[in-house]
Design a protein around this motif. Structure first.
Motif, PDB file in Angstrom:
ATOM      1  N   GLY A  37       3.552 -12.809  14.229  1.00 19.68           N
ATOM      2  CA  GLY A  37       4.892 -12.135  14.084  1.00 19.68           C
ATOM      3  C   GLY A  37       5.945 -13.335  13.895  1.00 19.68           C
ATOM      4  N   ARG A  74       4.855  -8.774   2.103  1.00 17.72           N
ATOM      5  CA  ARG A  74       5.878  -7.954   2.655  1.00 17.72           C
ATOM      6  C   ARG A  74       6.408  -8.907   3.611  1.00 17.72           C
ATOM      7  N   PHE A  75       7.457  -9.031   3.849  1.00 18.19           N
ATOM      8  CA  PHE A  75       8.270  -9.943   5.144  1.00 18.19           C
ATOM      9  C   PHE A  75       9.068  -8.995   5.725  1.00 18.19           C
ATOM     10  N   GLY A  76       8.874  -8.657   6.761  1.00 17.92           N
ATOM     11  CA  GLY A  76       9.933  -7.735   7.618  1.00 17.92           C
ATOM     12  C   GLY A  76       9.039  -6.935   8.350  1.00 17.92           C
ATOM     13  N   LEU A  77       9.410  -5.611   8.551  1.00 18.49           N
ATOM     14  CA  LEU A  77       8.742  -4.857   9.358  1.00 18.49           C
ATOM     15  C   LEU A  77       7.338  -4.417   8.942  1.00 18.49           C
ATOM     16  N   VAL A  78       6.338  -4.450   9.700  1.00 14.02           N
ATOM     17  CA  VAL A  78       5.117  -3.829   9.526  1.00 14.02           C
ATOM     18  C   VAL A  78       5.182  -2.549  10.256  1.00 14.02           C
ATOM     19  N   VAL A  79       5.120  -1.535   9.671  1.00 10.56           N
ATOM     20  CA  VAL A  79       5.344  -0.172  10.425  1.00 10.56           C
ATOM     21  C   VAL A  79       4.121   0.618  10.753  1.00 10.56           C
ATOM     22  N   ARG A  80       3.852   1.057  11.770  1.00  8.37           N
ATOM     23  CA  ARG A  80       2.871   2.108  12.162  1.00  8.37           C
ATOM     24  C   ARG A  80       3.333   3.433  11.644  1.00  8.37           C
ATOM     25  N   HIS A  81       2.873   3.651  10.446  1.00 11.22           N
ATOM     26  CA  HIS A  81       3.685   4.769   9.898  1.00 11.22           C
ATOM     27  C   HIS A  81       3.404   5.974  10.425  1.00 11.22           C
ATOM     28  N   GLY A 174      -4.766  -4.686  12.223  1.00 12.40           N
ATOM     29  CA  GLY A 174      -4.543  -5.601  10.932  1.00 12.40           C
ATOM     30  C   GLY A 174      -3.803  -6.868  11.110  1.00 12.40           C
ATOM     31  N   GLY A 175      -2.646  -7.041  10.215  1.00 12.39           N
ATOM     32  CA  GLY A 175      -1.731  -8.196  10.425  1.00 12.39           C
ATOM     33  C   GLY A 175      -1.948  -8.474   9.082  1.00 12.39           C
ATOM     34  N   CYS A 176      -3.105  -8.048   8.254  1.00 13.76           N
ATOM     35  CA  CYS A 176      -2.999  -8.607   7.036  1.00 13.76           C
ATOM     36  C   CYS A 176      -2.611  -7.189   6.035  1.00 13.76           C
ATOM     37  N   TYR A 177      -2.344  -7.719   4.908  1.00 13.76           N
ATOM     38  CA  TYR A 177      -2.120  -6.513   3.687  1.00 13.76           C
ATOM     39  C   TYR A 177      -3.165  -5.907   3.520  1.00 13.76           C
TER      40      TYR A 177
END
Lengths: 181, 160
Positions: A37, A74-81, A174-177
């Protein structure tokens, strides 16, 4: 078999960075740091520079290049949708003639509620579908009505398809796309 | 997205600031010396409030993380989507076995004959075949491997 990654990301074009050759070890450390992060501090790129032995300018150049190359999606929030209320998540799969799959893939990807769209191989006879899209929604009825709209708009009434709602997430990491649901 | 048996489905009740921050920062952070300040100015809040809001959302596990999401497949790793057809009475048991593999990144139950769907992510592309063979031998069921052949661009966005 040991990993022998194609280290495209370990080469940052010096002209882009506006500096001399950028240390490959620094770039490797930068990638590792970024996977944890971005630091929540006013100058995060400077903080990353201090952690990796690069300069702030090199850090920013590397990130820009990785974005341009599509290595960073993506560069920003990685949401736990799911925590955002998106729990009605459908994988919609289609059996499309091979010579039309590209066109239709591009078309479906433009629908605002389609969140992922991939061509994948059929696994006959059990799995005839070669185009996969995700629709993430907050309720199932709404997802189904979005799908109905898509089918009507694109004239897909005769196209074989299946809708696979997820009913339970057993693991999300994850942490990956790699997000699929 | 740390490993877990099931995602907590706490439908978020967000403050107006949180909502604004979540929606804005899904579309990216600028590459400038003071990126948080730039976004805070754009949103009409202070940098400190923005940073505090992000930290709070992370602490509450609303967000997985804040930062770049690497495209695993393009970084030289292996990545695939795989499915299995598991009889009901075996489902829990097989889930546990599949999730023992560190390379299994997501595992979902879906409404279909092929009822188990997961992503396999490995450091090297060649490792995918090894992991899939390992899952087949550990569980005794065939794995349908469906790697990406083409990706169509979408704008991934989850407004709240």
């Amino acid at each position: 078999m040991t990993a022998s990654p194609s280290p495209e990301y370990l080469t940052v074009v010096p002209e882009v960075a506006g500096v001399g050759p950028v240390s490959a070890w620094g770039l490797l450390r930068l990638r590792q740091q970024l996977e944890r992060g971005l630091p929540l501090t006013p100058r995060p790129y400077q903080a990353l520079a201090e952690l990796t032995g690069l300069s702030e300018q090199e850090v920013m150049a590397a990130i820009r290049q990785w974005q341009d190359q599509g290595l960073i999606k993506r560069f920003g929030l990685v949401v736990r949708h799911r925590t955002l209320g998106y729990t009605a998540n459908a994988m919609v799969v289609w059996d499309i003639p091979d010579d039309q799959v590209q066109n239709l893939g591009r078309t479906l990807a433009r629908a605002p509620f389609v969140t992922l769209c991939y061509q994948r191989p059929r696994r006959l006879p059990d799995w005839p579908y070669n185009l996969f899209c995700m629709i993430h929604g907050v309720d199932r009825q709404r997802v189904l009505s979005q799908l109905a709209t898509l089918i009507a708009d694109q004239g897909l009434e005769q196209t074989p398809h299946a809708v696979l709602f997820s009913t339970k997430a057993y693991r999300q990491r994850g942490g990956c796309y790699v997000s699929h649901d | 997205m740390s490993a877990m048996t099931e995602c907590p489905e706490t439908t978020g009740e967000f403050t107006e600031v949180e909502r604004t921050v979540i929606n804005r920062l899904q579309t990216g952070l600028p590459l400038v010396h003071l990126p948080y300040k730039a976004v805070a100015d754009e949103l009409g809040i202070s940098e400190q409030v923005l940073l505090h809001t992000l930290q709070n959302l992370l602490d509450r596990r609303i967000l997985t993380r804040f930062g770049p999401m690497f495209h695993a497949g393009e970084m030289g790793g292996g990545l695939t989507l795989a499915a299995m057809r598991i009889p009901e009475q075996d489902f829990e048991n097989v889930t546990a076995k599949v999730n023992e593999f560190d390379e299994v990144a997501h595992n979902y139950r879906r409404e279909h004959e092929l009822n188990m769907w997961f992503v396999v992510a490995t450091e090297a592309p060649d490792d995918i075949a090894r992991v899939i063979a390992g899952i087949e031998s550990s569980t005794g069921y065939p794995v349908y491997n469906m790697p990406k052949e083409e990706e169509f661009h979408v704008h991934l966005h989850f407004p709240v």
